[in-house]
Design an enzyme around this catalytic site. Structure first.
Site, PDB file in Angstrom:
ATOM      1  N   ASP A 496      30.565   8.879   9.179  1.00 39.45           N
ATOM      2  CA  ASP A 496      30.192   9.598   7.955  1.00 39.45           C
ATOM      3  C   ASP A 496      28.867  10.315   8.206  1.00 39.45           C
ATOM      4  O   ASP A 496      28.206  10.094   9.221  1.00 39.45           O
ATOM      5  CB  ASP A 496      30.069   8.591   6.804  1.00 39.45           C
ATOM      6  N   GLU A 499      27.274  15.718   9.426  1.00 41.83           N
ATOM      7  CA  GLU A 499      27.170  17.191   9.355  1.00 41.83           C
ATOM      8  C   GLU A 499      26.066  17.779  10.247  1.00 41.83           C
ATOM      9  O   GLU A 499      26.274  18.920  10.706  1.00 41.83           O
ATOM     10  CB  GLU A 499      26.957  17.626   7.900  1.00 41.83           C
ATOM     11  N   ASP A 572      33.256  13.729  -0.724  1.00 45.37           N
ATOM     12  CA  ASP A 572      32.864  13.096  -1.982  1.00 45.37           C
ATOM     13  C   ASP A 572      33.459  13.808  -3.194  1.00 45.37           C
ATOM     14  O   ASP A 572      32.759  14.497  -3.949  1.00 45.37           O
ATOM     15  CB  ASP A 572      31.338  13.056  -2.091  1.00 45.37           C
TER      16      ASP A 572
END
Length: 905
Positions: A496, A499, A572
């Site tokens: 997770d 990015e 999300d």
């Protein structure tokens, strides 16, 4: 006090993330100078001409210089390559022989190694005089053309019909790097952050045109419609934003927005009324903005769609895919970036996740409740709270004192566990991972050359520099059982925040002037950072299993090539009906652009879904390629048994539907692994000439055999369903037949959503209910045959051991089933060296659309008869309450791995 203030600031940030995202924290095009400049250019401003055209090392090479080069601008070097199967590659870069201040970044490790073997070495080129052009043969009736003046590159059919073009409107611009002190326009400021930009502006922009096209699709990741909407031109608001490709940590994102999310795939596909498709791909890891220009933007009217591509840095490294069929385009793209990894069978089942399951007792209770309520699942997940203070590769010893025993208890039932490992490493000198990464110099540096220090979940954090192959190999070694204490062979990984997310960074990400190995600026590699992290983790699990165990790694950030390393999810989302609806175009777009193993969090990550929404989400999610329930820690618990007996029954039925169809899904994953054709498909991929399908993004195909229409509105008991094609469709719920080419108002009771099997297909199933996919291994198969108007159908079944790489060495079964002239035939379509065997039997054969009458069937070569019965349609253990009676051959006694025929008497 300093520690307290820091903790409070993190808590403040966390509380903001649980409410809604703040649009003002992210840049618009007007706040992004390269985008603003590119958008303001008028057609025809490009003055470049192609000169000195020649053949070099099998490529067509030319120089691009301004026509009137009064400013003595250095020429650019153009290189055009041709590959088999209708692929043209165009590269444009600065001339390295002229010693530019820095070599531009070329993205490594994305293109497959086999690509160069498919290159067609050019020996010559033809010339045309009106206008002056150089032409090379592409193959299969196509040609690539470099027009000299004004400069343009396009691909055409030999008949002259254009397919794709670059710079047909003279919008090309390439800002060459400069040395510090040459002019101004260096630093850029956004909010409280300053980007030093040591090499000045280095952006690239150009137009790309798709001819005879009705729509364009692709360029994920955005929460918007499947068919991309115009962002500039007549009828579009002046304030409209381009589609942004910049990997960002965006919480509770808006739907129907061109705003960039967690991943960037700069690949666009066009499709038109002729049924033909084409594709364009730009291999570039810097921020990108893409405009879809409205018809008439240039005062012309045509069936062409024009787009404007803008990037902050990098080089032009682009690919033209000529198609002409939709599946041809995705195969061509897959031949460049790779096909999807073949998942383990367990990974195609249902996953149960939450931020966070509190402790080992909570894990055991959740696991036992699935059994108590007869709900199958395969994987239980642990989020960041399972660690010792957000230190990855560790366990909270108070909450998870016996992690190996916990995993082994799940493994006994064939269930796995997934734990989270993120790229931000807690800056704690007593933390073994931070200490080693610091000593080895393995962190990304800030612009001054020091280890970059940013905020994320652990507090002060540094980030592993995944651009380096050496560092990626080191990272992979962290997943060994020795280094990841408490892990077992049944533990897999979740990446997770890759990015990468930096809470105190500009736009919640890493500063663009941060430095990677080799002096590469983060601006040049940003969109690929998560890709390299995913790659390193996946390779680490392969190393852990000594090359015998297929990895499972879920990633949030994506880039071209991600499909080779594992699954992704759409981040999300929120417990809203619109987020359920938008999940379909998001997943269709990901599949079209290579990322087929994808899903959206069932029920929405943020918020508390009402029971009706949650049920409908499970009913749609059962057909997602990646099927996971997940929720934020501030939400109420939402395991399927917490919403009353009736809702539990409905969610259980949805999950059972998925497990019943696992043989079909697994066969489709193998197709994606071999060809690149996605599991989840837009209707027009299967019906390319049916215009009614071109903008339909609420229904979808699973493979070529199932059409699913979700329910996306509260309180509705009906759905409008368009069934394309000329052949019939069979309702999965009751076997009822519907004629294709029409729109129907279908019942959509709380029990199910509309789903149909396409006439002419055969779908394999397993109908016995088990606790997990592992426990279904030896269960018999059901074949559902949906007959077309000629009373024919065909389908396939792929089987391997579900876990190892032995399938690459021929250890698999691949059968083709054909029903024709009243005979069902099973034949082998695996190569001769394929060696796997199976004792599994075909338990039932259901024929949809067969007239009643026969009462037995002859099975050969067994020379025995099988019983035929007429009765209601069964889906797993569920029996349709009403509907047509269907013909079923019971217990024919044939093995799934052998040749046989069954003739209806």
């Amino acid at each position: 006090m300093r520690s307290l203030l820091f903790t409070l600031s993190l808590l403040c940030f966390a509380s903001q993330t649980s409410l809604s995202w703040k649009k003002e924290e992210f840049r618009t095009c007007d706040q992004t100078p390269f985008c603003k400049r590119a958008r303001s250019r008028a057609p025809g401003t490009c003055s470049l001409i192609a000169t000195d055209v020649t053949i070099s090392d099998g490529d067509l090479v030319a120089k691009l210089t301004p026509k009137d080069n009064d400013d003595h601008i250095n020429p650019l070097i153009l290189s055009l390559s041709v590959y088999r199967n209708g692929i043209v590659r165009l590269r444009i870069d600065e001339d390295h022989s002229l010693n530019p201040p820095k070599k531009r970044f070329r993205v490594p490790d994305v293109l497959v190694s086999e690509l160069e073997a498919k290159k067609i070495r050019l020996e010559k080129f033809a010339t045309e005089n009106d206008p002056p052009s150089s032409v090379v043969h592409v193959g299969d009736g196509y040609e690539a053309v470099v027009r000299h003046e004004p400069f343009e590159v396009y691909v055409r059919e030999r008949s002259g019909r254009r397919v794709l073009s670059l710079n047909s409107h003279g919008l090309f611009d390439f800002e060459q790097m400069r040395k510090k002190g040459e002019g101004d326009n260096w630093e850029e400021k956004f909010r409280t952050h300053t980007d030093s930009r040591p090499f000045g502006s280095q952006s690239i922009s150009f137009g790309v045109s798709f001819y005879e096209s009705s729509f364009v699709y692709g360029i994920p990741e955005h929460a918007t419609s499947f068919a991309l909407k115009p962002t500039k031109g007549p009828g579009v608001e002046e304030s409209a934003e381009p589609y942004r490709l910049f990997n960002l940590d965006v919480f509770e994102y808006d739907h129907e927005s061109p705003f960039g999310l967690y991943g960037s795939i700069p690949f666009m596909v066009s499709h038109g009324k002729s049924g033909k498709s084409s594709g364009f791909f730009w291999l570039n890891a810097a921020e990108m903005q893409i405009d879809v220009l409205a018809e008439g933007w240039d005062a012309e009217s045509s069936s062409r769609i024009d787009t404007l591509w803008m990037s902050e840095a990098g080089i032009v490294d682009t690919f033209f895919f000529v198609g002409p069929e939709p599946k041809d385009v995705v195969r061509q793209y897959a031949s460049v970036t790779g096909t999807s990894a073949m998942p383990q069978l367990f990974a195609t089942g249902y996953h149960q996740c939450r931020w966070n399951y509190k402790d080992e007792e909570d894990v055991a209770q959740v696991d036992s409740k699935f059994d108590e309520y007869d709900i199958p699942y395969d994987v239980l997940w642990l989020d960041i709270e399972h660690t010792d203070g957000k230190r990855y590769f560790t366990w909270d010893s108070a909450l998870f004192p016996n992690p190996e025993e916990m995993q082994k208890k799940l493994d006994v039932k064939g269930r796995r566990m997934v734990t989270i490992v993120d790229p931000h490493i807690k800056r704690d000198d007593s933390y073994f991972l931070h200490k080693e990464a610091t000593e080895m110099g393995y962190y990304v540096k800030d612009s001054s050359g020091k280890d970059f220090d940013g905020w994320c979940w652990p507090g002060s954090s540094s980030y592993i520099d995944m651009l380096s192959p050496e560092i990626r190999e080191w990272w992979g070694g962290r997943f060994s059982y020795k280094n990841y204490v408490g892990s077992t062979p049944s533990l897999y990984i979740w990446n997770d925040m890759n990015e990468p997310s930096v809470f105190n960074g500009p736009e919640v990400t890493m500063p663009r002037d941060a430095l990677h190995v080799g002096g590469v600026e983060h601006r040049e590699v940003h969109n690929a950072y998560g890709y390299y992290f995913h790659m390193a983790t996946s390779d680490g699990l392969v190393m852990r299993g000594e090359g015998k165990d297929r990895p499972f790694v879920l990633s949030r950030a994506i880039f071209p090539g991600t499909q080779r390393y594992g699954a992704i999810w759409t981040g999300d989302n929120t417990a809203e009906w619109e987020h359920l609806r938008v999940s379909i175009p998001m997943l269709l777009t990901l599949g079209l652009t290579g990322i087929t193993f994808s899903g959206a969090d069932i029920g929405g990550f943020f918020g508390n879904p009402e029971p009706e929404l949650l049920v409908r989400w499970y009913q749609v999610g059962a057909y997602y390629p990646f099927f996971r329930g997940h929720a934020h820690h501030d939400t109420k618990r939402r395991e399927p048994w917490l919403f009353g007996e009736r809702n539990t029954e409905l969610m259980r039925d949805a999950i059972h539907t998925r497990y019943t169809l696992l043989p079909y899904f697994y066969t489709l994953f193998r197709e994606a692994n071999v060809t690149g054709v996605p599991v989840l498909r837009p209707l027009w991929m299967e019906f390319p000439q049916d215009e009614a399908t071109f903008s339909n993004d609420e229904a979808f195909m699973v493979g070529n055999g199932l059409l699913v229409q979700g329910v996306y509105t509260k309180g509705t008991t009906h759905a409008s369903v368009y069934l394309p094609g000329e052949e019939s469709w069979y309702d999965l719920r009751n076997g009822k037949t519907y004629v294709g080419g029409k729109t129907y108002k279908m019942d959509a009771p709380e029990e199910s959503i509309p789903a149909f099997q396409r006439a002419g297909t055969i779908i394999p199933r397993k109908d016995r209910f088990r606790r997990s996919s592992f426990q279904m291994d030896n269960d018999p198969y059901t074949l559902v045959i949906a007959l077309n108007s000629s009373q024919e159908a065909d389908g396939e079944l792929y089987i391997d051991d579900g876990k190892s790489f032995e399938f690459k060495r021929g250890a698999y079964i691949h059968r083709r089933f054909v029903f024709s002239n009243g005979v069902l035939t099973s034949t082998n379509i695996a190569p001769p060296e394929a060696s796997l065997s199976s004792q599994c039997l075909i338990d039932r054969i259901i024929l949809l659309g067969h007239s009643s009458g026969p009462n037995s069937a002859l099975v050969e070569p067994l020379n025995q008869k099988a019983e035929i019965e007429m009765g209601p349609l069964r889906m797993g253990g569920l029996v349709a309450s009403s509907g047509t009676k269907v013909l079923t051959i019971r217990k024919p006694g044939v093995r799934v791995d052998q040749d046989w025929t069954i003739k209806i008497l």
